[in-house]
Design a protein around this motif. Structure first.
Motif, short mmCIF file in Angstrom:
data_model
loop_
_atom_site.label_atom_id
_atom_site.label_comp_id
_atom_site.label_asym_id
_atom_site.label_seq_id
_atom_site.Cartn_x
_atom_site.Cartn_y
_atom_site.Cartn_z
N LEU A 1 -58.11 74.81 8.92
CA LEU A 1 -58.11 76.66 8.35
C LEU A 1 -58.44 76.97 9.12
O LEU A 1 -58.18 78.15 9.76
N GLY A 2 -58.58 77.04 10.77
CA GLY A 2 -59.08 77.91 11.45
C GLY A 2 -57.68 77.80 11.54
O GLY A 2 -56.94 79.48 12.47
N LYS A 3 -56.85 76.81 12.23
CA LYS A 3 -55.01 77.02 12.88
C LYS A 3 -54.64 77.52 11.68
O LYS A 3 -54.09 78.35 12.57
N ALA A 4 -54.86 77.74 10.48
CA ALA A 4 -54.34 78.29 9.47
C ALA A 4 -54.26 80.07 9.71
O ALA A 4 -53.55 80.67 9.95
N VAL A 5 -55.58 80.54 9.60
CA VAL A 5 -56.34 81.93 10.45
C VAL A 5 -55.06 82.44 11.70
O VAL A 5 -54.48 83.49 11.21
N LYS A 6 -54.93 81.07 12.44
CA LYS A 6 -54.76 81.97 13.53
C LYS A 6 -53.26 82.24 13.50
O LYS A 6 -52.34 83.28 13.76
N MET A 7 -52.46 81.27 12.19
CA MET A 7 -50.75 80.91 11.98
C MET A 7 -51.16 82.59 11.10
O MET A 7 -49.75 82.85 11.61
N LEU A 8 -51.59 83.29 10.54
CA LEU A 8 -51.23 84.45 9.96
C LEU A 8 -51.40 85.83 10.34
O LEU A 8 -51.31 86.76 10.02
N GLU A 9 -52.55 85.57 11.27
CA GLU A 9 -52.42 86.20 12.37
C GLU A 9 -51.85 87.26 12.85
O GLU A 9 -51.48 88.03 13.39
N LYS A 10 -50.81 86.17 13.67
CA LYS A 10 -49.60 86.28 15.06
C LYS A 10 -48.48 87.48 13.71
O LYS A 10 -48.64 87.50 12.71
N GLU B 1 -43.41 74.12 11.84
CA GLU B 1 -44.07 73.03 11.40
C GLU B 1 -44.72 71.87 12.13
O GLU B 1 -45.19 71.15 11.37
N ASP B 2 -45.37 72.89 12.88
CA ASP B 2 -46.79 71.80 13.28
C ASP B 2 -47.51 71.89 12.42
O ASP B 2 -48.27 70.82 12.30
N ILE B 3 -47.90 73.06 12.09
CA ILE B 3 -49.06 72.59 10.88
C ILE B 3 -48.97 72.10 9.63
O ILE B 3 -49.05 71.18 8.63
N GLN B 4 -47.26 71.76 9.23
CA GLN B 4 -47.21 71.22 8.01
C GLN B 4 -47.47 70.06 8.82
O GLN B 4 -47.61 69.18 7.51
N LYS B 5 -46.90 69.54 9.53
CA LYS B 5 -47.18 67.86 9.69
C LYS B 5 -48.49 67.70 9.51
O LYS B 5 -48.91 66.35 9.84
N LYS B 6 -49.67 68.44 10.15
CA LYS B 6 -51.03 68.25 10.73
C LYS B 6 -51.54 68.60 8.85
O LYS B 6 -52.46 67.89 8.96
N MET C 1 -47.37 89.31 7.47
CA MET C 1 -46.93 89.22 6.04
C MET C 1 -47.62 88.53 4.69
O MET C 1 -47.10 88.83 3.85
N PHE C 2 -48.73 87.98 5.75
CA PHE C 2 -49.35 87.27 3.48
C PHE C 2 -50.76 87.99 4.11
O PHE C 2 -52.25 87.10 4.56
N PRO C 3 -51.19 88.87 4.08
CA PRO C 3 -53.05 89.40 4.18
C PRO C 3 -53.57 88.98 3.25
O PRO C 3 -54.75 89.24 3.80
N ASN C 4 -52.98 88.62 1.60
CA ASN C 4 -54.43 88.42 0.97
C ASN C 4 -54.45 86.58 1.20
O ASN C 4 -55.85 86.30 1.35
N ALA C 5 -54.00 86.13 1.33
CA ALA C 5 -53.88 84.80 2.22
C ALA C 5 -55.02 84.37 3.37
O ALA C 5 -55.89 83.52 3.75
N LEU C 6 -54.91 85.29 4.52
CA LEU C 6 -54.79 85.30 5.61
C LEU C 6 -56.81 85.56 5.45
O LEU C 6 -57.82 84.44 5.70
N ASP C 7 -57.16 86.51 4.19
CA ASP C 7 -58.57 86.78 3.76
C ASP C 7 -59.09 85.71 3.58
O ASP C 7 -59.91 85.08 3.46
N GLY C 8 -58.04 85.29 2.17
CA GLY C 8 -58.91 84.06 1.55
C GLY C 8 -59.17 82.99 2.27
O GLY C 8 -60.41 82.60 2.09
N ILE C 9 -58.66 82.35 2.84
CA ILE C 9 -58.55 81.48 3.81
C ILE C 9 -60.07 81.57 5.11
O ILE C 9 -60.49 80.63 5.19
N LYS C 10 -59.45 82.53 5.76
CA LYS C 10 -60.44 83.11 6.31
C LYS C 10 -62.35 82.72 5.42
O LYS C 10 -63.71 82.23 6.05
N LYS C 11 -62.53 83.42 4.30
CA LYS C 11 -63.25 83.09 3.23
C LYS C 11 -63.74 81.57 3.36
O LYS C 11 -64.90 81.47 2.97
#
Length: 215
Positions: free
Chosen positions: A206-215, A144-149, A1-11
């Protein structure tokens, strides 16, 4: 859903990894210096240390430059999907301008100190904006888990920064005696350890964010 954010956070995550590597290099350099100081054969060891430090120093500088460029590109890419990353990018660019100004005003200690403090604040604000951006994306994805972290990470970072300020105030404003300097030293050590913990937690986040956006 958010390809730009995924690529950006990876970088951004890769940039943080490079920063971590430079921190390890700094520890190695410290070890080399300490070893040279304790060696009996100082001429040989010091010569090797200088050569090794020079090579590691160049590698570290290159890695930091690459990390900086990746960070800017990452923020720019991610900003296309989430506004918080755009704010982080603008603050980062403002920090660059302030760094240039600081370099031009190195002879004025007071002004340099003020600008340096502002730069530190900008770094913290960029950190918060990036985490907030991930939290906003997590909200859109019902994570919600990512938000709390993220909220916990921001609170911890704020605590570390406040602790650093207190340590600086204790060392600077209060009467400089053995007791206050010891207290300031302890606070700085605690703040430094917590900062490392925050950095590692941030890298994992950041790693958790990447996994979240890859799903």
């Amino acid at each position: 859903m958010f390809p730009n954010a995924l690529d950006g956070i990876k970088k951004i995550r890769t940039a943080e990894l490079l920063v971590l590597i430079t921190a390890v290099i700094a520890l190695v350099l410290g070890g080399l210096t300490l070893g040279a100081g304790r060696s009996n054969n100082t001429d040989v060891i010091n010569g090797a240390t200088v050569a090794g430090a020079g090579v590691l120093g160049v590698i570290s500088a290159v890695l930091l430059l690459v990390a900086f460029i990746l960070d800017l590109i990452g923020l720019s890419r991610a900003s296309k999907d989430e506004k918080s990353f755009k704010n982080a990018l603008m603050l980062t660019l403002a920090g660059i301008v302030l760094s240039v100004v600081t370099g031009a005003l190195t002879k004025n200690a007071t002004v340099s100190a003020i600008i340096s403090t502002v730069n530190d604040l900008i770094s913290v604000a960029v950190f918060v904006m990036v985490v907030r951006g991930i939290m906003n994306l997590a909200g859109k994805l019902d994570r919600e888990d990512i938000q709390k972290k993220g909220a916990g990470l921001i609170k911890t970072m704020a605590a570390v920064y406040v602790l650093g300020i207190i340590a600086a105030l204790v060392a600077t404003l209060l009467q400089r005696n053995q007791t206050t300097l010891t207290i300031a030293g302890i606070l700085l050590i605690v703040s430094g350890v917590l900062e490392i913990i925050v950095f590692l937690t941030y890298f994992g986040y950041l790693g958790k964010a990447v996994k979240m956006l890859e799903k």
